[in-house]
Design a protein around this motif. Structure first.
Motif, PDB file in Angstrom:
ATOM      1  N   GLU A  18       0.897  -1.083   0.019  1.00 29.84           N
ATOM      2  CA  GLU A  18       0.008   0.096   0.082  1.00 29.84           C
ATOM      3  C   GLU A  18       0.850   1.237  -0.082  1.00 29.84           C
ATOM      4  OE1 GLU A  18      -3.007   0.244   3.110  1.00 29.84           O
ATOM      5  OE2 GLU A  18      -3.101   2.390   2.572  1.00 29.84           O
ATOM      6  N   LEU A  19       2.016   1.159   0.864  1.00 27.08           N
ATOM      7  CA  LEU A  19       2.724   2.498   1.053  1.00 27.08           C
ATOM      8  C   LEU A  19       3.726   2.644  -0.192  1.00 27.08           C
ATOM      9  CD1 LEU A  19       3.095   2.924   4.849  1.00 27.08           C
ATOM     10  CD2 LEU A  19       1.847   4.407   3.156  1.00 27.08           C
ATOM     11  N   TYR A  24       1.881   4.678  -2.353  1.00 30.12           N
ATOM     12  CA  TYR A  24       1.865   5.957  -1.886  1.00 30.12           C
ATOM     13  C   TYR A  24       3.207   6.809  -2.524  1.00 30.12           C
ATOM     14  CZ  TYR A  24       1.597   9.885   1.310  1.00 30.12           C
ATOM     15  OH  TYR A  24       1.638  11.138   1.951  1.00 30.12           O
ATOM     16  N   MET A  45       3.047   7.482  -5.882  1.00 30.86           N
ATOM     17  CA  MET A  45       2.327   8.700  -6.135  1.00 30.86           C
ATOM     18  C   MET A  45       2.687   9.874  -6.030  1.00 30.86           C
ATOM     19  SD  MET A  45      -0.640   9.516  -7.656  1.00 30.86           S
ATOM     20  CE  MET A  45      -2.361   9.518  -7.536  1.00 30.86           C
ATOM     21  N   ALA A  46       3.130   9.894  -4.529  1.00 26.50           N
ATOM     22  CA  ALA A  46       3.943  11.226  -4.087  1.00 26.50           C
ATOM     23  C   ALA A  46       5.219  11.418  -4.520  1.00 26.50           C
ATOM     24  CB  ALA A  46       3.602  11.249  -2.471  1.00 26.50           C
ATOM     25  N   THR A  66       1.284  -3.438  -5.897  1.00 23.04           N
ATOM     26  CA  THR A  66       0.230  -2.142  -5.606  1.00 23.04           C
ATOM     27  C   THR A  66      -1.023  -2.015  -6.475  1.00 23.04           C
ATOM     28  OG1 THR A  66       0.251  -0.192  -4.081  1.00 23.04           O
ATOM     29  CG2 THR A  66       1.738  -0.303  -6.280  1.00 23.04           C
ATOM     30  N   HIS A  84       0.864   2.412 -12.230  1.00 21.92           N
ATOM     31  CA  HIS A  84       1.956   3.094 -11.554  1.00 21.92           C
ATOM     32  C   HIS A  84       3.065   2.349 -12.214  1.00 21.92           C
ATOM     33  CE1 HIS A  84       1.553  -0.863  -9.570  1.00 21.92           C
ATOM     34  NE2 HIS A  84       2.781  -0.832  -9.211  1.00 21.92           N
ATOM     35  N   THR A 106       0.530  13.902  -0.665  1.00 26.85           N
ATOM     36  CA  THR A 106      -0.789  13.190  -0.588  1.00 26.85           C
ATOM     37  C   THR A 106      -0.585  11.901  -1.443  1.00 26.85           C
ATOM     38  OG1 THR A 106      -3.218  13.315  -0.895  1.00 26.85           O
ATOM     39  CG2 THR A 106      -1.839  14.712  -2.254  1.00 26.85           C
ATOM     40  N   GLY A 107      -1.787  10.848  -1.142  1.00 27.16           N
ATOM     41  CA  GLY A 107      -1.798  10.013  -2.066  1.00 27.16           C
ATOM     42  C   GLY A 107      -2.921  10.262  -3.109  1.00 27.16           C
TER      43      GLY A 107
END
Lengths: 176, 378
Positions: free
Chosen positions: B88-89, B92, B95-96, B130, B134, B229-230
């Protein structure tokens, strides 16, 4: 020429450390070496093996497939890890633990009192791995005596150098 | 001056991390990756770094993301079960656009699987573990010295492109000990630095980019304030949910890597000059292939090894060129067959692509591979 050795026994006997020391001694001799291992999830007990390959040329595949020598320091190891030892190879056993030599193996067998020597001469079974190294080096000449002693001394805890060097020499003396 | 050592692949990863300037490790130990945490716990404090064992794998990657935002080069290390938790991270961080290096020393799965046995079963998880579209980078070392080199490279790529880089080891490479020559000190190893803003803090837009498509990343505490932010966001860093913002963000995250494949994708060729047949293999599985190729050549079979060092992004150009050169490709990996499907996709039927997947807790031996070569390349 590539030399392949397998050091096997039970978890806790220090065979992986013995494999590392042997490989480091080979590097001291200016050779190439790879050490690998397999073990179960247990911290102690269960069978354990360390494998060492030593060569002047690049070694690619890191696992032993055609051992020149197998050390077995438990009965289970003698059963499990001798299958691929050819009749030109050498089987070294710890006579305190290995009572039955696999019937399929027709090559040279040396039954050595490795752990017995550790207990009677040095008072502790934990020196068995270093005694075994001394015996193997004397038997095969796979690394120089100077290098194996240097490699042992650089790996053992400070303050135990004298007794560990003695362990190497006791191992060498087991080979007549 | 240099020193000659006998090190495990995992330990060479640690040396590479220290050499590249890693200053923070957050992790949770798991076989067969534990030596990375163990050695970094000893070495990071000596170079002014911090080591923290977190309560679990999710918290570990969270800590690592935080330290990266504070401007540090960071690492976490794990194996399959922990890599699942980190997904999950990991998304993140994609994305970030937070640079992190994650070592995943693969073991047999799924689930708890077989902790001490080798596998390369996380190839597709590294790419698609994930959710959502991505893109990231995954590198696979094939020797102990290469563990050192590729860890340094992982930091260089992660910082340059602001992207998570996965060091995808397997148990064979992670645990085997091999000769490695290391510099006595790491002062001369190039230290990758993040692009810094040239504008004043009050004019700073966190995700504004130039032609590189990679935004500048000032460390938190430097006076540049920004929002992380995600959620899909625009160049200000604040959430923006319009179709245009989503398309722009998605395209940029793709293009910042895929415009630079020649910089990112690395493939080794062994005995390929006159090869009529090729084996594609990587990491620990490739070790037996070098020997099998030499054995097959001694019997007159013109076969070579193509070893992807960059697993993701996929070596599309190289595999297309390979399909134009050889008569038959065999993909050998320590799983049921994952990377082979990408090779088949790109080769698109031009030449046969055969899978030789091995998943019996042991790497295939050179003899087994030689037999497979003879059976496959007729």
């Amino acid at each position: 020429m590539k030399q392949e050795l397998r050091l096997s026994g039970s978890g806790g006997q220090g065979l992986i450390l013995a494999g590392i020391i042997l490989a480091e001694a080979a590097l001291l001799d200016g050779k190439l070496a790879i050490q690998s291992q397999s073990y179960g999830p247990e911290a102690r007990g269960g069978s354990s093996k360390a494998e060492v390959m030593i060569s002047d040329k690049a070694i690619y595949f890191p696992k032993v497939t055609k051992p020149n020598l197998v050390l077995a320091m438990s009965q289970e190891a003698a059963r499990k890890y001798v299958d691929d030892l050819s009749d030109n190879g050498i089987l070294v056993t710890d006579s305190l633990f290995v009572k039955e030599i696999p019937a399929s193996f027709k090559g040279k067998v040396l039954e050595l009192p490795i752990t017995h020597t550790a207990k009677t001469e040095l008072g502790k079974a934990l020196f068995a791995n270093i005694i075994a190294l001394g015996a193997i080096v004397k038997l095969t000449g796979i690394v120089s005596e100077a290098s194996i002693i240097k490699a042992v001394l650089s790996r053992v805890p400070k303050g135990t150098e004298v007794v560990n060097e003695k362990a190497v020499r006791l191992g060498m003396a087991l080979i007549k | 001056m240099s020193r000659i050592l006998l090190l495990q692949g995992n330990q060479a990863v640690v040396e590479g991390a220290i050499a590249a300037g890693c200053k923070f490790f957050g992790g949770y130990p798991i076989t067969p990756s534990t030596e990375i945490a163990e050695d970094l716990a000893k070495k990071l404090p000596k170079v002014g770094g911090k080591f923290i064992q977190m309560e679990d794998e999710i918290a570990s990657i969270g800590a690592v993301i935080g330290a990266s935002l504070a401007g540090k080069k960071v690492m976490t290390a794990t194996s399959g079960p922990g890599f699942s938790l980190k997904q999950e991270l990991l998304g993140y961080a994609c994305m970030a656009e937070i640079p992190i290096v994650i070592a995943n020393v693969q073991r047999v799965g799924p689930s708890t699987g077989q902790p001490t046995s080798p596998s390369q079963g996380d190839i597709m998880q590294a790419r698609w573990g994930t959710h959502g579209d991505h893109w990231l980078i995954a590198l696979t070392p094939g020797s102990v010295p290469e563990c050192f080199d590729l860890t340094i490279r992982a930091y260089a790529l992660s910082e340059k492109y602001r992207v998570p880089v996965i060091l995808l080891l397997d148990e064979v490479i992670g645990h085997m000990r091999e000769k490695i020559e290391l510099p006595d000190n790491y002062d001369e190893i190039p230290q990758p630095e993040r692009k810094q803003p040239t504008c004043k803090p009050e004019d700073f837009k966190a995700y504004a980019t130039d032609d590189s498509l990679v935004p500048a990343m000032p460390p938190f505490g430097s006076g540049y304030r920004w929002h992380v932010t995600g959620l899909v966001h625009d160049e200000t860093g604040f959430p923006k949910g319009t179709p245009e913002a989503t398309v722009e963000s998605t395209n940029r995250l793709h293009d910042k890597l895929y415009n630079n494949l020649d910089d990112i994708v690395e493939v080794e060729n062994f005995q390929m000059d006159d090869a009529e047949y090729a084996i594609v293999a990587f990491g620990g599985a490739a070790r037996a292939v070098y020997e099998a190729v030499n054995m097959a050549r001694a019997e007159g079979i013109k076969v070579g090894l193509v070893r992807p060092i960059t697993i993701w992004p996929f070596a599309e150009k190289q595999m297309k060129a390979l399909a134009a050169k050889v008569k038959h490709i065999m993909v050998h990996e320590l799983n049921y067959g994952q990377y082979v499907e990408e090779v088949q996709r790109v080769v698109a039927g031009k030449v046969p692509v055969t899978s030789y997947g091995v998943y019996n807790n042991e790497p295939a031996t050179p003899d087994e591979l030689l037999a497979k070569i003879k059976e496959t390349f007729k």
